[in-house]
Design a protein around this motif. Structure first.
Motif, PDB file in Angstrom:
ATOM      1  N   ASP A  30      21.574 -36.370 -89.012  1.00 25.03           N
ATOM      2  CA  ASP A  30      21.899 -34.946 -88.870  1.00 25.03           C
ATOM      3  C   ASP A  30      22.267 -34.600 -87.432  1.00 25.03           C
ATOM      4  OD1 ASP A  30      21.551 -34.352 -91.535  1.00 25.03           O
ATOM      5  OD2 ASP A  30      19.556 -33.462 -91.300  1.00 25.03           O
ATOM      6  N   LEU A  90      17.341 -39.549 -91.836  1.00 21.87           N
ATOM      7  CA  LEU A  90      17.986 -38.262 -92.116  1.00 21.87           C
ATOM      8  C   LEU A  90      18.128 -37.423 -90.855  1.00 21.87           C
ATOM      9  CD1 LEU A  90      16.176 -37.477 -95.481  1.00 21.87           C
ATOM     10  CD2 LEU A  90      18.661 -37.668 -95.212  1.00 21.87           C
ATOM     11  N   LEU A 125      14.456 -32.724 -96.753  1.00 18.13           N
ATOM     12  CA  LEU A 125      15.493 -32.001 -97.492  1.00 18.13           C
ATOM     13  C   LEU A 125      14.901 -30.885 -98.357  1.00 18.13           C
ATOM     14  CD1 LEU A 125      17.792 -34.959 -98.623  1.00 18.13           C
ATOM     15  CD2 LEU A 125      17.841 -33.613 -96.507  1.00 18.13           C
ATOM     16  N   GLU A 159      22.223 -40.424 -99.625  1.00 19.37           N
ATOM     17  CA  GLU A 159      21.731 -39.073 -99.328  1.00 19.37           C
ATOM     18  C   GLU A 159      22.350 -38.558 -98.036  1.00 19.37           C
ATOM     19  OE1 GLU A 159      17.341 -38.110-100.824  1.00 19.37           O
ATOM     20  OE2 GLU A 159      17.374 -39.841 -99.464  1.00 19.37           O
ATOM     21  N   ILE A 160      22.432 -39.440 -97.044  1.00 22.46           N
ATOM     22  CA  ILE A 160      23.006 -39.045 -95.758  1.00 22.46           C
ATOM     23  C   ILE A 160      24.498 -38.770 -95.897  1.00 22.46           C
ATOM     24  CG2 ILE A 160      23.563 -39.904 -93.450  1.00 22.46           C
ATOM     25  CD1 ILE A 160      20.831 -41.376 -93.534  1.00 22.46           C
ATOM     26  N   ARG A 161      25.206 -39.614 -96.624  1.00 16.50           N
ATOM     27  CA  ARG A 161      26.641 -39.392 -96.811  1.00 16.50           C
ATOM     28  C   ARG A 161      26.916 -38.111 -97.575  1.00 16.50           C
ATOM     29  NH1 ARG A 161      28.825 -45.589 -98.118  1.00 16.50           N
ATOM     30  NH2 ARG A 161      28.632 -46.341 -95.967  1.00 16.50           N
ATOM     31  N   ASP A 162      26.050 -37.783 -98.513  1.00 16.67           N
ATOM     32  CA  ASP A 162      26.208 -36.534 -99.266  1.00 16.67           C
ATOM     33  C   ASP A 162      26.073 -35.312 -98.372  1.00 16.67           C
ATOM     34  OD1 ASP A 162      26.623 -37.909-101.605  1.00 16.67           O
ATOM     35  OD2 ASP A 162      24.584 -37.654-102.369  1.00 16.67           O
ATOM     36  N   ARG A 163      25.452 -35.498 -97.213  1.00 18.05           N
ATOM     37  CA  ARG A 163      25.297 -34.393 -96.258  1.00 18.05           C
ATOM     38  C   ARG A 163      26.467 -34.346 -95.274  1.00 18.05           C
ATOM     39  NH1 ARG A 163      20.432 -32.125 -95.884  1.00 18.05           N
ATOM     40  NH2 ARG A 163      20.345 -31.980 -93.601  1.00 18.05           N
ATOM     41  N   GLY A 164      27.472 -35.198 -95.508  1.00 20.41           N
ATOM     42  CA  GLY A 164      28.688 -35.153 -94.710  1.00 20.41           C
ATOM     43  C   GLY A 164      28.730 -36.097 -93.527  1.00 20.41           C
ATOM     44  N   HIS A 165      27.738 -36.982 -93.423  1.00 14.21           N
ATOM     45  CA  HIS A 165      27.710 -37.923 -92.307  1.00 14.21           C
ATOM     46  C   HIS A 165      28.027 -39.316 -92.841  1.00 14.21           C
ATOM     47  CE1 HIS A 165      26.544 -39.217 -88.260  1.00 14.21           C
ATOM     48  NE2 HIS A 165      25.930 -40.248 -88.828  1.00 14.21           N
TER      49      HIS A 165
END
Length: 242
Positions: free
Chosen positions: A27, A23, A198, A48-54
């Protein structure tokens, strides 16, 4: 501090500190190749990482006790990139119990195989990709249990054996890979607090002298080491135990 031009491989990233590393590096802009013993666990962290825009994140199954699984992991990464900048050996099974007789033979074999053999084979299989990088680093999460004379953990003797093997491997690896420009960095933490990155706890966890070591500080140490000029070879981080 950004890692937009870094490609980072992390083993055992499906939970706990491996997930934290995945994560945090994502980020900071890195392209992350993460593995877990089950593909479902790896894909959960990837999502989870893709949901944060990455979007530059890839998930793989890798059983560190299985040489073929390690080879498949490295081969899978090689299909996406011709080089890896940072390899983080985070994976190693923990085994509790200060009584040698408390663990089955199978548990002993699994613990030593994942931590010792798994680390050696992971570096071996990813080394060609690391050597294609102009800034290759191998980071290994050892443990205070890999420090000579350490006795304050309730970990099983097999875990101590695995961590001592990691320590010996990274020690010689550092000397032998330096001529090729590969830095080998080892961390020897005692038990540490690992709040969910998170959650609100990530920012509120106490980090004073009287407090236990935190995952935040371990991540900060890794980020510091891998961002130093290439003549700076920080071999190890040893931490005082509270």
């Amino acid at each position: 501090m950004r890692f937009d031009d870094h490609r980072v491989v992390i083993t055992a990233a499906g939970r706990d500190f491996g997930r934290t590393l995945a994560l945090r590096f994502a980020d900071l802009g890195a392209e992350v190749f993460l593995s877990a013993r089950t593909l479902a666990a790896a894909e959960h962290v990837r999502d989870e990482i893709r949901d944060r825009g990455h979007q530059q994140v890839h998930a793989y199954a890798c059983d560190l006790t299985d040489p073929a699984s390690i080879r498949d992991f490295a081969s899978g990464v090689a299909q996406h990139t011709d080089h890896v900048d940072i390899l983080i050996n985070n994976g190693a099974r923990y085994l509790h119990g200060p009584d040698l007789q408390s663990a089955s033979d199978a548990d002993v074999v699994d613990t030593i195989a994942s931590g010792a053999t798994g680390t050696v084979l992971t570096v071996k299989n990813f080394l060609p990709l690391l050597l294609n990088s102009d800034k290759p680093d191998v980071v290994t999460m050892v443990s205070a249990c890999g420090t000579a004379g350490h006795h304050r953990s309730d970990a099983h003797d097999a875990f101590y054996a695995a961590k001592s093997a990691q320590a010996g491997f990274t020690e010689i690896l550092s000397k032998r890979l330096r001529p090729q420009g590969v830095r080998v960095i080892s961390l020897y933490p005692p038990d540490f607090d690992n709040p969910d990155p998170l959650s609100e706890e990530w920012e509120s966890t106490p980090r004073e002298a009287k407090d236990a070591l935190t995952a935040q500080s371990l991540v900060d140490g890794i980020l510091f080491a891998v961002t130093q000029p290439r003549d700076c070879f920080i071999k190890a981080f040893h931490f005082e135990q509270v």
